[in-house]
Enzyme design. Structure first.
Site, PDB file in Angstrom:
ATOM      1  N   GLN A 119      -1.167   9.039   5.270  1.00 34.41           N
ATOM      2  CA  GLN A 119      -0.732  10.363   4.814  1.00 34.41           C
ATOM      3  C   GLN A 119       0.790  10.450   4.830  1.00 34.41           C
ATOM      4  OE1 GLN A 119      -3.484  13.483   6.885  1.00 34.41           O
ATOM      5  NE2 GLN A 119      -3.684  11.541   7.985  1.00 34.41           N
ATOM      6  N   ASN A 120       1.416   9.402   5.328  1.00 37.99           N
ATOM      7  CA  ASN A 120       2.876   9.427   5.446  1.00 37.99           C
ATOM      8  C   ASN A 120       3.535   9.132   4.104  1.00 37.99           C
ATOM      9  OD1 ASN A 120       2.310   9.857   8.085  1.00 37.99           O
ATOM     10  ND2 ASN A 120       2.798   7.796   8.766  1.00 37.99           N
ATOM     11  N   VAL A 121       4.569   9.892   3.819  1.00 43.35           N
ATOM     12  CA  VAL A 121       5.279   9.698   2.554  1.00 43.35           C
ATOM     13  C   VAL A 121       6.485   8.785   2.739  1.00 43.35           C
ATOM     14  CG1 VAL A 121       4.494  11.903   1.596  1.00 43.35           C
ATOM     15  CG2 VAL A 121       6.632  11.836   2.886  1.00 43.35           C
ATOM     16  N   HIS A 139      -0.666  11.153   0.186  1.00 46.91           N
ATOM     17  CA  HIS A 139       0.147  12.362  -0.001  1.00 46.91           C
ATOM     18  C   HIS A 139       1.444  12.082  -0.760  1.00 46.91           C
ATOM     19  CE1 HIS A 139      -2.057  14.457   3.575  1.00 46.91           C
ATOM     20  NE2 HIS A 139      -2.775  14.447   2.476  1.00 46.91           N
ATOM     21  N   CYS A 147       9.151  14.983 -12.623  1.00 47.49           N
ATOM     22  CA  CYS A 147       9.384  16.246 -13.303  1.00 47.49           C
ATOM     23  C   CYS A 147       8.318  17.255 -12.887  1.00 47.49           C
ATOM     24  CB  CYS A 147       9.360  16.040 -14.820  1.00 47.49           C
ATOM     25  SG  CYS A 147       9.651  17.577 -15.710  1.00 47.49           S
ATOM     26  N   CYS A 192      15.087  17.190 -15.386  1.00 51.49           N
ATOM     27  CA  CYS A 192      14.401  16.125 -16.105  1.00 51.49           C
ATOM     28  C   CYS A 192      15.234  15.695 -17.313  1.00 51.49           C
ATOM     29  CB  CYS A 192      13.028  16.631 -16.567  1.00 51.49           C
ATOM     30  SG  CYS A 192      12.159  15.429 -17.593  1.00 51.49           S
ATOM     31  N   ASN A 260      -4.569   8.332  19.509  1.00 48.68           N
ATOM     32  CA  ASN A 260      -3.819   9.586  19.490  1.00 48.68           C
ATOM     33  C   ASN A 260      -3.752  10.120  20.928  1.00 48.68           C
ATOM     34  OD1 ASN A 260      -2.944  12.331  19.028  1.00 48.68           O
ATOM     35  ND2 ASN A 260      -3.664  12.120  16.918  1.00 48.68           N
ATOM     36  N   PRO A 261      -2.575  10.495  21.400  1.00 47.02           N
ATOM     37  CA  PRO A 261      -2.499  11.040  22.758  1.00 47.02           C
ATOM     38  C   PRO A 261      -3.248  12.364  22.906  1.00 47.02           C
ATOM     39  CG  PRO A 261      -0.292  10.598  21.875  1.00 47.02           C
ATOM     40  CD  PRO A 261      -1.263  10.420  20.752  1.00 47.02           C
TER      41      PRO A 261
HETATM   42  P1  OAD Z   1       0.685  16.121  12.233  1.00 52.08           P
HETATM   43  O1  OAD Z   1       2.104  16.481  12.499  1.00 52.08           O
HETATM   44  O2  OAD Z   1      -0.266  17.205  11.902  1.00 52.08           O
HETATM   45  O3  OAD Z   1       0.074  15.403  13.505  1.00 52.08           O
HETATM   46  C1  OAD Z   1       0.671  14.333  14.154  1.00 52.08           C
HETATM   47  C2  OAD Z   1      -0.380  13.731  15.063  1.00 52.08           C
HETATM   48  O4  OAD Z   1       0.170  12.583  15.656  1.00 52.08           O
HETATM   49  C3  OAD Z   1      -0.819  14.653  16.221  1.00 52.08           C
HETATM   50  O5  OAD Z   1      -2.232  14.588  16.338  1.00 52.08           O
HETATM   51  C4  OAD Z   1      -0.147  14.036  17.446  1.00 52.08           C
HETATM   52  O6  OAD Z   1      -0.943  14.198  18.627  1.00 52.08           O
HETATM   53  C5  OAD Z   1      -0.094  12.594  17.047  1.00 52.08           C
HETATM   54  N1  OAD Z   1       1.000  11.857  17.646  1.00 52.08           N
HETATM   55  C6  OAD Z   1       2.260  12.281  17.966  1.00 52.08           C
HETATM   56  N2  OAD Z   1       2.977  11.275  18.433  1.00 52.08           N
HETATM   57  C7  OAD Z   1       2.196  10.177  18.409  1.00 52.08           C
HETATM   58  C8  OAD Z   1       2.385   8.804  18.743  1.00 52.08           C
HETATM   59  N3  OAD Z   1       3.549   8.372  19.211  1.00 52.08           N
HETATM   60  N4  OAD Z   1       1.338   7.952  18.566  1.00 52.08           N
HETATM   61  C9  OAD Z   1       0.156   8.388  18.078  1.00 52.08           C
HETATM   62  N5  OAD Z   1      -0.073   9.659  17.746  1.00 52.08           N
HETATM   63  C10 OAD Z   1       0.932  10.539  17.903  1.00 52.08           C
HETATM   64  O7  OAD Z   1       0.684  14.974  11.138  1.00 52.08           O
HETATM   65  P2  OAD Z   1      -0.489  14.506  10.170  1.00 52.08           P
HETATM   66  O8  OAD Z   1      -1.817  14.603  10.814  1.00 52.08           O
HETATM   67  O9  OAD Z   1      -0.085  13.185   9.637  1.00 52.08           O
HETATM   68  O10 OAD Z   1       0.634  16.672   4.340  1.00 52.08           O
HETATM   69  O11 OAD Z   1      -0.384  15.568   9.056  1.00 52.08           O
HETATM   70  C11 OAD Z   1      -1.182  15.436   7.931  1.00 52.08           C
HETATM   71  C12 OAD Z   1      -0.521  16.063   6.769  1.00 52.08           C
HETATM   72  O12 OAD Z   1      -0.177  17.406   7.056  1.00 52.08           O
HETATM   73  C13 OAD Z   1       0.798  15.462   6.355  1.00 52.08           C
HETATM   74  O13 OAD Z   1       0.654  14.293   5.567  1.00 52.08           O
HETATM   75  C14 OAD Z   1       1.391  16.529   5.555  1.00 52.08           C
HETATM   76  C15 OAD Z   1       1.123  17.679   6.501  1.00 52.08           C
HETATM   77  O14 OAD Z   1       1.059  18.873   5.938  1.00 52.08           O
HETATM   78  C16 OAD Z   1       1.208  17.120   3.232  1.00 52.08           C
HETATM   79  O15 OAD Z   1       2.398  17.338   3.162  1.00 52.08           O
HETATM   80  C17 OAD Z   1       0.274  17.305   2.094  1.00 52.08           C
END
Ligand code: OAD
Length: 292
Positions: A119-121, A139, A147, A192, A260-261
């Site tokens: 999900q990381n950009v 994502h 554009c 654009c 995940n912690p």
């Molecule tokens: P979040 O910011 O929602 O969650 C980060 C997760 O990583 C949490 O569950 C933390 O507990 C965990 N975490 C933090 N540090 C960590 C570490 N060192 N090792 C392992 N886990 C750790 O991020 P995402 O779940 O990736 O979407 O968010 C999903 C999507 O929501 C993103 O891609 C973005 C956002 O809105 C869009 O922009 C469409």
């Protein structure tokens, strides 16, 4: 989303807390390495200094990222949204992949079939050695600029423009990549070069559909067969499709390992819970799989 196994049919499995000494199961996973799926979220890049979305450190100038990453925010204040993305791009350029990214790239090399859905950009998985052909950025990609009206887009980390003729054999929108302005050197809002509308970052915002081509790549991988091991690391698993993909991939007895912690919406389905940071847990898990 249609699910082959159907999340509702899947019982919550025994989820013993994972201890450092409790690694025997990895030996079993090794025999499953034939087919693996890894799903990552912001937590995997956290230890490279990239703030997560929902953590306390995710706020930018007291603004909630969840509210900035929307088409409405862009329509209301494109300058503010671009400023946020420019700063994020800069931070990512300065960051380095960490050992969690590297462990995932290593796992890919040892699996017969492998897919990383992130999900990381950011581009840290790629810079750690993960092949684009085995990776889906569901994502989008922060270094793509597209554009907001037509189909022009261009990629690149904001470096120098590509040489003239670099895209001579490619379709028109590919060619335009080479002549589009370089955002990072330009404080103005990018327009654009073809239709004049505002350009925007090539990421998925809240309320927008996932890119069909990328979704199809995940679906194809899941349709072909189930996986022996599924690792979901560093994500809150907020979106239903993340849980759906993890469950469907592991539905024929595969291990579903959450790294995940914190507890997440996926935790109750995991066969193994690893309550550690990705940078601590993933190298160890992958090493044990490789070296058994
Ligand atoms: P979040 O910011 O929602 O969650 C980060 C997760 O990583 C949490 O569950 C933390 O507990 C965990 N975490 C933090 N540090 C960590 C570490 N060192 N090792 C392992 N886990 C750790 O991020 P995402 O779940 O990736 O979407 O968010 C999903 C999507 O929501 C993103 O891609 C973005 C956002 O809105 C869009 O922009 C469409």
């Amino acid at each position: 989303m249609a699910s082959r196994c159907g999340a509702s049919n899947i019982k919550c499995r025994d989820t013993p807390a994972f201890r450092a000494a409790d690694l025997e199961f990895i030996a079993v996973c090794r025999s499953y390495l034939v087919r693996a799926l890894v799903i990552t979220g912001a937590g995997v890049s956290a230890e490279s200094g990239i703030p997560t979305f929902r953590g306390k450190d995710g706020y930018w100038r007291n603004l909630d990222p969840i509210k900035l990453a929307t088409p409405e925010a862009f329509a209301r204040d494109p300058e503010l949204v671009w400023q946020w993305y420019r700063e994020r791009r800069q931070r990512i350029r300065e960051a380095q992949p960490n050992v969690a990214h590297q462990a995932i790239a290593r796992l890919a090399q040892h699996a017969d079939e492998f897919l990383l859905v992130t999900q990381n950009v950011d581009d840290l998985h790629e810079r750690a050695g993960s092949a684009k052909a085995e990776m889906v950025q569901i994502h989008g990609d922060i270094f793509v600029t597209r554009c907001s009206r037509c189909d022009v887009s261009y990629a690149g980390r904001g470096g120098s423009p590509e040489p003239p003729g670099a895209h001579a054999d490619e379709p028109e929108n590919e060619r335009l990549r080479s002549i589009a302005p370089t955002l990072e050197n330009n404080g103005n809002l990018p327009r654009c070069p073809q239709c004049g509308a505002l350009m925007r970052p090539g990421v998925v915002w809240f309320g927008e559909p996932l890119p069909a081509r990328e979704t199809e790549r995940v679906e194809n991988y899941l349709r072909r067969d189930s996986c022996g091991v599924v690792i979901v690391a560093g994500t809150t698993a907020t979106f239903g499709y993340i849980i759906d993909w993890a469950l469907r991939a592991s539905c024929r007895g595969g291990e579903l390992i959450e790294v995940n912690p914190e507890e997440t919406a996926l935790s109750r389905f995991a066969t193994r819970l690893v309550r550690e940071s990705a940078a601590i847990a993933l190298p160890r898990i992958v090493d044990r799989m490789m070296n058994f």
